[in-house]
Design an enzyme around this catalytic site. Structure first.
Site, PDB file in Angstrom:
ATOM      1  N   PRO A   2      -4.606  -7.351   8.641  1.00 13.18           N
ATOM      2  CG  PRO A   2      -4.629  -9.428   7.772  1.00 13.18           C
ATOM      3  CD  PRO A   2      -4.717  -7.880   7.326  1.00 13.18           C
ATOM      4  CD  GLU A   3      -1.444  -4.113  14.264  1.00 12.21           C
ATOM      5  OE1 GLU A   3      -0.440  -4.517  14.838  1.00 12.21           O
ATOM      6  OE2 GLU A   3      -2.144  -3.204  14.347  1.00 12.21           O
ATOM      7  CG  HIS A  93     -11.466  -6.558  -4.471  1.00 16.77           C
ATOM      8  ND1 HIS A  93     -10.972  -5.759  -5.755  1.00 16.77           N
ATOM      9  CD2 HIS A  93     -12.532  -5.720  -4.033  1.00 16.77           C
ATOM     10  CE1 HIS A  93     -11.628  -4.560  -5.586  1.00 16.77           C
ATOM     11  NE2 HIS A  93     -12.364  -4.560  -4.701  1.00 16.77           N
ATOM     12  NE  ARG A 112      -5.199   0.154   1.015  1.00 17.70           N
ATOM     13  CZ  ARG A 112      -4.791   0.613   1.917  1.00 17.70           C
ATOM     14  NH1 ARG A 112      -5.315   0.485   3.292  1.00 17.70           N
ATOM     15  NH2 ARG A 112      -3.758   1.760   1.828  1.00 17.70           N
ATOM     16  NE  ARG A 155      16.326   2.270  15.411  1.00 21.06           N
ATOM     17  CZ  ARG A 155      16.033   1.154  14.367  1.00 21.06           C
ATOM     18  NH1 ARG A 155      16.203   0.278  14.412  1.00 21.06           N
ATOM     19  NH2 ARG A 155      15.111   1.940  13.505  1.00 21.06           N
TER      20      ARG A 155
END
Length: 275
Positions: A2-3, A93, A112, A155
């Site tokens: 998820p973002e 999981h 994960r 940067r």
DNA sequence: CGGCGGTCCTGTCAGC
DNA sequence: TGCTGACAGGACCGCC
């Protein structure tokens, strides 16, 4: 994984499901995720009523009436799955189960195990090590062309890497970094320090636009993302560059190319996006 | 101090 | 079909 739009969507789902309800039981099926659970994790949560659900960057914040705050990060593959009633068996999981007073189960499942859960208090939230150094929320008034310009100054990394830096702006992951740069017509290779003020303005607008559209679509569903209420989002159908290597740019028909930056895939149109 | 690469872990998919 | 290697949405850590 998820973002930010997915996490936002999940938070909204969890808010309608959990706020006002008591967590009657917590079950852990392993001693740690990315970090160990605090020793008082279960006893601090059981019997507590959920006061509100919030979000900071990609952290889900579940505030309890007693003043403690449960911090959840979904990592790359984590999801919150809701079941209408207690189940007899676990899925592979399933790591944490929250039983609510209405009989529903809220389950954290993460193949994960890059996700995490920990506890803090309302008073210590903003100084918590996980949250303290985070930059502005991308959809807040704190994230402006001027603030981005200042953050990019000097940067030497490529702009794509820099907008994924959580100290510059939070919640812009790999997918939305690619999509925002396409929308702003800026090459992911352009060095951050050389991004001009007008481009900063466009980029801030594009990040707003792409994230808002994704939230409206209920997040993006890839492989293993499940919304809090069990539905998937559909923003993935709106990707303009992400995952489209070799396919024609929707604007100019030039094939989208894929490069590798800081270990991550970047997709962009070499014609539309300028260095 | 900034920037990069390695790393945590498992699943999936392409290619042989 | 079965094996192998590459790759996946994140973010910390240590090294240069």
């Amino acid at each position: 994984m998820p973002e930010l739009p997915e996490v936002e969507t999940i938070c909204r789902g969890l808010d309608s499901l959990m706020t006002g309800h008591v967590i009657v039981q917590v079950e852990l099926f392993r001693p740690n995720l990315r970090i160990p659970f605090p020793p008082d994790f279960v006893e601090s949560l059981e019997g507590q009523r959920v006061a509100s659900i919030g979000r900071r960057a990609k952290y889900i914040l579940i505030t309890l009436e007693g003043g403690r705050v449960l911090i959840i990060h979904l990592g790359m593959s984590g999801k919150m799955v809701v079941y209408p009633a207690r189940r007899n068996r676990r899925e592979t999981h399933d790591h944490v189960v929250f039983m609510l007073d209405n009989g529903k189960e809220v389950v954290f499942n993460d193949a994960r195990r890059f996700g995490l859960m920990t506890l803090t208090t309302e008073a210590e939230l903003s100084s918590h090590p996980l949250l303290r150094l985070l930059g502005p929320e991308p959809l807040s008034d704190q994230f402006t062309a001027e603030s981005l310009c200042a953050a990019l100054k000097g940067r030497k990394s490529p702009i794509k890497t820099v907008i994924m830096d959580n100290s510059v702006v939070v919640g812009v992951g790999n997918i939305y970094a690619c999509e925002s740069l396409f929308d702003a017509k800026i090459s992911p290779l352009k060095l951050a320090g050389l991004v001009m003020p007008d481009e900063c303005g466009r980029l801030v607008c594009s990040i707003h636009k792409v994230l808002r559209a994704a939230i409206k679509a209920g997040g993006s569903t890839l492989k293993d993302y499940v919304q809090a209420k069990g539905d998937g989002g559909y923003f993935q159908h709106q990707f303009k560059v992400y995952g489209r290597e070799g396919a024609p740019c929707f604007t100019c028909h030039t094939p989208i190319i894929r490069i590798r930056q800081a270990g991550r895939s970047s997709f962009y149109c070499p014609n539309c996006q300028k260095e």
